[in-house]
Design a protein around this motif. Structure first.
Motif, PDB file in Angstrom:
ATOM      1  N   ILE A   1       0.836  -1.200   0.000  1.00 13.11           N
ATOM      2  CA  ILE A   1       0.000   0.000   0.000  1.00 13.11           C
ATOM      3  C   ILE A   1       0.872   1.252   0.000  1.00 13.11           C
ATOM      4  O   ILE A   1       0.592   2.228  -0.713  1.00 13.11           O
ATOM      5  N   GLN A   2       1.941   1.246   0.775  1.00  8.71           N
ATOM      6  CA  GLN A   2       2.829   2.411   0.827  1.00  8.71           C
ATOM      7  C   GLN A   2       3.502   2.672  -0.520  1.00  8.71           C
ATOM      8  O   GLN A   2       3.687   3.835  -0.913  1.00  8.71           O
ATOM      9  N   LEU A   3       3.826   1.614  -1.241  1.00 11.48           N
ATOM     10  CA  LEU A   3       4.396   1.795  -2.576  1.00 11.48           C
ATOM     11  C   LEU A   3       3.387   2.470  -3.508  1.00 11.48           C
ATOM     12  O   LEU A   3       3.736   3.371  -4.280  1.00 11.48           O
ATOM     13  N   LEU A   4       2.123   2.031  -3.442  1.00 12.09           N
ATOM     14  CA  LEU A   4       1.088   2.660  -4.246  1.00 12.09           C
ATOM     15  C   LEU A   4       0.889   4.127  -3.847  1.00 12.09           C
ATOM     16  O   LEU A   4       0.713   5.003  -4.708  1.00 12.09           O
ATOM     17  N   GLN A   5       0.907   4.394  -2.547  1.00 10.31           N
ATOM     18  CA  GLN A   5       0.720   5.763  -2.077  1.00 10.31           C
ATOM     19  C   GLN A   5       1.852   6.669  -2.555  1.00 10.31           C
ATOM     20  O   GLN A   5       1.608   7.827  -2.937  1.00 10.31           O
ATOM     21  N   THR A   6       3.060   6.153  -2.551  1.00 11.31           N
ATOM     22  CA  THR A   6       4.206   6.932  -3.041  1.00 11.31           C
ATOM     23  C   THR A   6       4.025   7.261  -4.517  1.00 11.31           C
ATOM     24  O   THR A   6       4.287   8.389  -4.958  1.00 11.31           O
ATOM     25  N   GLU A   7       3.565   6.281  -5.286  1.00 14.79           N
ATOM     26  CA  GLU A   7       3.335   6.518  -6.707  1.00 14.79           C
ATOM     27  C   GLU A   7       2.178   7.495  -6.914  1.00 14.79           C
ATOM     28  O   GLU A   7       2.240   8.354  -7.805  1.00 14.79           O
ATOM     29  N   LEU A   8       1.137   7.389  -6.093  1.00 15.20           N
ATOM     30  CA  LEU A   8      -0.023   8.254  -6.227  1.00 15.20           C
ATOM     31  C   LEU A   8       0.335   9.713  -5.973  1.00 15.20           C
ATOM     32  O   LEU A   8      -0.106  10.607  -6.704  1.00 15.20           O
ATOM     33  N   THR A   9       1.120   9.959  -4.943  1.00 15.94           N
ATOM     34  CA  THR A   9       1.443  11.341  -4.567  1.00 15.94           C
ATOM     35  C   THR A   9       2.680  11.875  -5.274  1.00 15.94           C
ATOM     36  O   THR A   9       2.898  13.090  -5.287  1.00 15.94           O
ATOM     37  N   GLY A  10       3.458  10.985  -5.886  1.00 19.27           N
ATOM     38  CA  GLY A  10       4.714  11.411  -6.496  1.00 19.27           C
ATOM     39  C   GLY A  10       4.545  12.316  -7.694  1.00 19.27           C
ATOM     40  O   GLY A  10       5.404  13.153  -7.980  1.00 19.27           O
ATOM     41  N   GLY A  11       3.425  12.170  -8.406  1.00 21.58           N
ATOM     42  CA  GLY A  11       3.212  12.988  -9.603  1.00 21.58           C
ATOM     43  C   GLY A  11       2.335  14.187  -9.369  1.00 21.58           C
ATOM     44  O   GLY A  11       1.828  14.790 -10.332  1.00 21.58           O
ATOM     45  N   ALA A  12       2.122  14.568  -8.098  1.00 20.85           N
ATOM     46  CA  ALA A  12       1.222  15.670  -7.787  1.00 20.85           C
ATOM     47  C   ALA A  12       1.673  16.956  -8.456  1.00 20.85           C
ATOM     48  O   ALA A  12       2.856  17.299  -8.454  1.00 20.85           O
ATOM     49  N   ALA A  13       0.709  17.656  -9.056  1.00 18.96           N
ATOM     50  CA  ALA A  13       0.989  18.911  -9.746  1.00 18.96           C
ATOM     51  C   ALA A  13       0.185  20.038  -9.105  1.00 18.96           C
ATOM     52  O   ALA A  13      -0.817  19.802  -8.428  1.00 18.96           O
ATOM     53  N   THR A  14       0.628  21.266  -9.316  1.00 21.31           N
ATOM     54  CA  THR A  14      -0.073  22.427  -8.781  1.00 21.31           C
ATOM     55  C   THR A  14      -0.988  23.011  -9.843  1.00 21.31           C
ATOM     56  O   THR A  14      -0.504  23.458 -10.892  1.00 21.31           O
ATOM     57  N   PRO A  15      -2.304  22.993  -9.621  1.00 20.28           N
ATOM     58  CA  PRO A  15      -3.228  23.536 -10.623  1.00 20.28           C
ATOM     59  C   PRO A  15      -3.048  25.040 -10.794  1.00 20.28           C
ATOM     60  O   PRO A  15      -2.542  25.729  -9.893  1.00 20.28           O
ATOM     61  N   SER A  16      -3.474  25.545 -11.921  1.00 19.87           N
ATOM     62  CA  SER A  16      -3.391  26.977 -12.173  1.00 19.87           C
ATOM     63  C   SER A  16      -4.439  27.746 -11.373  1.00 19.87           C
ATOM     64  O   SER A  16      -4.303  28.951 -11.145  1.00 19.87           O
ATOM     65  N   VAL A  17      -5.514  27.065 -10.961  1.00 20.78           N
ATOM     66  CA  VAL A  17      -6.574  27.676 -10.164  1.00 20.78           C
ATOM     67  C   VAL A  17      -6.501  27.112  -8.748  1.00 20.78           C
ATOM     68  O   VAL A  17      -6.334  25.908  -8.562  1.00 20.78           O
ATOM     69  N   SER A  18      -6.619  27.971  -7.745  1.00 19.95           N
ATOM     70  CA  SER A  18      -6.508  27.510  -6.358  1.00 19.95           C
ATOM     71  C   SER A  18      -7.795  27.683  -5.561  1.00 19.95           C
ATOM     72  O   SER A  18      -7.950  27.062  -4.515  1.00 19.95           O
ATOM     73  N   VAL A  19      -8.709  28.530  -6.027  1.00 23.96           N
ATOM     74  CA  VAL A  19      -9.957  28.746  -5.301  1.00 23.96           C
ATOM     75  C   VAL A  19     -11.143  28.702  -6.260  1.00 23.96           C
ATOM     76  O   VAL A  19     -11.008  28.969  -7.459  1.00 23.96           O
ATOM     77  N   TYR A  20     -12.290  28.355  -5.702  1.00 27.17           N
ATOM     78  CA  TYR A  20     -13.541  28.329  -6.462  1.00 27.17           C
ATOM     79  C   TYR A  20     -14.134  29.720  -6.539  1.00 27.17           C
ATOM     80  O   TYR A  20     -14.190  30.451  -5.543  1.00 27.17           O
ATOM     81  N   SER A  21     -14.599  30.084  -7.724  1.00 29.09           N
ATOM     82  CA  SER A  21     -15.298  31.346  -7.924  1.00 29.09           C
ATOM     83  C   SER A  21     -16.662  31.057  -8.534  1.00 29.09           C
ATOM     84  O   SER A  21     -16.783  30.214  -9.427  1.00 29.09           O
ATOM     85  N   VAL A  22     -17.682  31.786  -8.071  1.00 29.67           N
ATOM     86  CA  VAL A  22     -19.024  31.583  -8.603  1.00 29.67           C
ATOM     87  C   VAL A  22     -19.088  31.912 -10.095  1.00 29.67           C
ATOM     88  O   VAL A  22     -20.019  31.471 -10.790  1.00 29.67           O
TER      89      VAL A  22
END
Length: 285
Positions: free
Chosen positions: A32-53
């Motif tokens: 499970i820890q190996l899968l979690q490392t792979e899951l979080t390893g490719g995390a990217a920062t979106p261009s949008v950070s907050v929701y707007s109506v």
């Protein structure tokens, strides 16, 4: 003499059981820890950070009502979520065989993925560890007795990838900012209470019909073709998830209970019923 022999045999069996449990859980946690490392390893920062109506402009009316009901303007987007469930899982293919389960789930919204790590009781004292996941564009589904002996493992396939991305998409009611247009979701009107949402991830594209209740909340999600394995073969069947008991969680309104079922010709075949015991979010900064 007989009593001594019985005690020694009992002690031996208990020792073997403890060793199997320790080795199995250690091996399972490592996988499970190996899968979690792979899951979080490719995390990217979106261009949008907050929701707007303003994102709601042009969306179908029931979808606009939904976001107005569950999100406040300025809500930070969910980066990942940790969810704990308890409930019952139907182990029967023909006859119902509901068994209790507990699970921990990690969800990442960019890139999209999740890992459901569950323990299901087969009979008293006998546990099966199950992992159901979508990681780096591929589906994972496997079960091991005591976390050590494989009793089920689906091979990698486009059908499995599709099914697991559908699960991520359907469960977005628990992390609703992932359903926003800015997160790559396309919405199409059906009628005053329904809309079709489409999501693409790599080479896999899925669509779900969302039905909203009078309060504007997601009541159910449905796919006309989710693949299920029967005797080693993949068959497409209608599939539905239902949600209820919405509660406020860190400023968002999310369901705390649900049920999932295959919609078979002979009638619905529910196989998962559960509720959230804990949920925690991390947000895009």
């Amino acid at each position: 003499m007989l009593l001594k022999t019985t005690l020694l045999l009992t002690l031996l069996l208990v020792t073997i059981a403890l060793v199997v449990h320790f080795v199995g859980q250690t091996s399972w946690r490592s996988s499970i820890q190996l899968l979690q490392t792979e899951l979080t390893g490719g995390a990217a920062t979106p261009s949008v950070s907050v929701y707007s109506v303003q994102e709601l402009e042009g969306l179908p009316e029931p979808v606009q009502r939904y976001f107005q009901a569950v999100l406040a303007d300025g809500q930070r987007l969910v980066r990942n979520a940790r969810v704990r469930h308890c409930g019952f899982f139907n182990m029967g293919q023909v006859e119902d065989n509901w068994q209790p389960f507990r699970s921990d789930q990690m969800v990442v919204t960019n890139p999209r993925g999740f890992i459901w790590d569950a323990s299901i009781r087969m009979v008293p004292g006998i546990q099966v560890s199950v992992v159901d996941a979508y990681v780096a564009g591929r589906g994972v589904l496997a079960a091991k007795l005591f976390g050590l002996f494989t009793v089920m493992k689906q091979p990698e396939s486009p059908q499995l990838n599709q099914g697991e991305l559908l699960r991520f998409f359907a469960e977005a009611a628990w992390y609703p900012t992932a359903l926003l247009p800015s997160q790559g979701v396309e919405w199409q009107a059906v009628d005053p209470s329904r809309a079709i949402a489409t999501l693409a991830d790599g080479g896999t594209t899925v669509s779900l019909t969302f039905t909203f209740n009078e309060q504007g909340l997601i009541e159910s999600v449905r796919s006309e073709e989710r693949f299920r394995e029967i005797n080693g073969e993949q068959f497409a069947s209608p599939w539905e998830g239902r949600f209820w008991d919405y509660q406020e969680r860190e400023g968002m309104l999310v369901p705390s209970a649900g049920e999932v079922a295959w919609l078979l010709p002979e009638g619905p075949k529910p196989y998962w019923r559960g509720e959230i015991t804990d949920i925690h979010y991390d947000y895009v900064q």
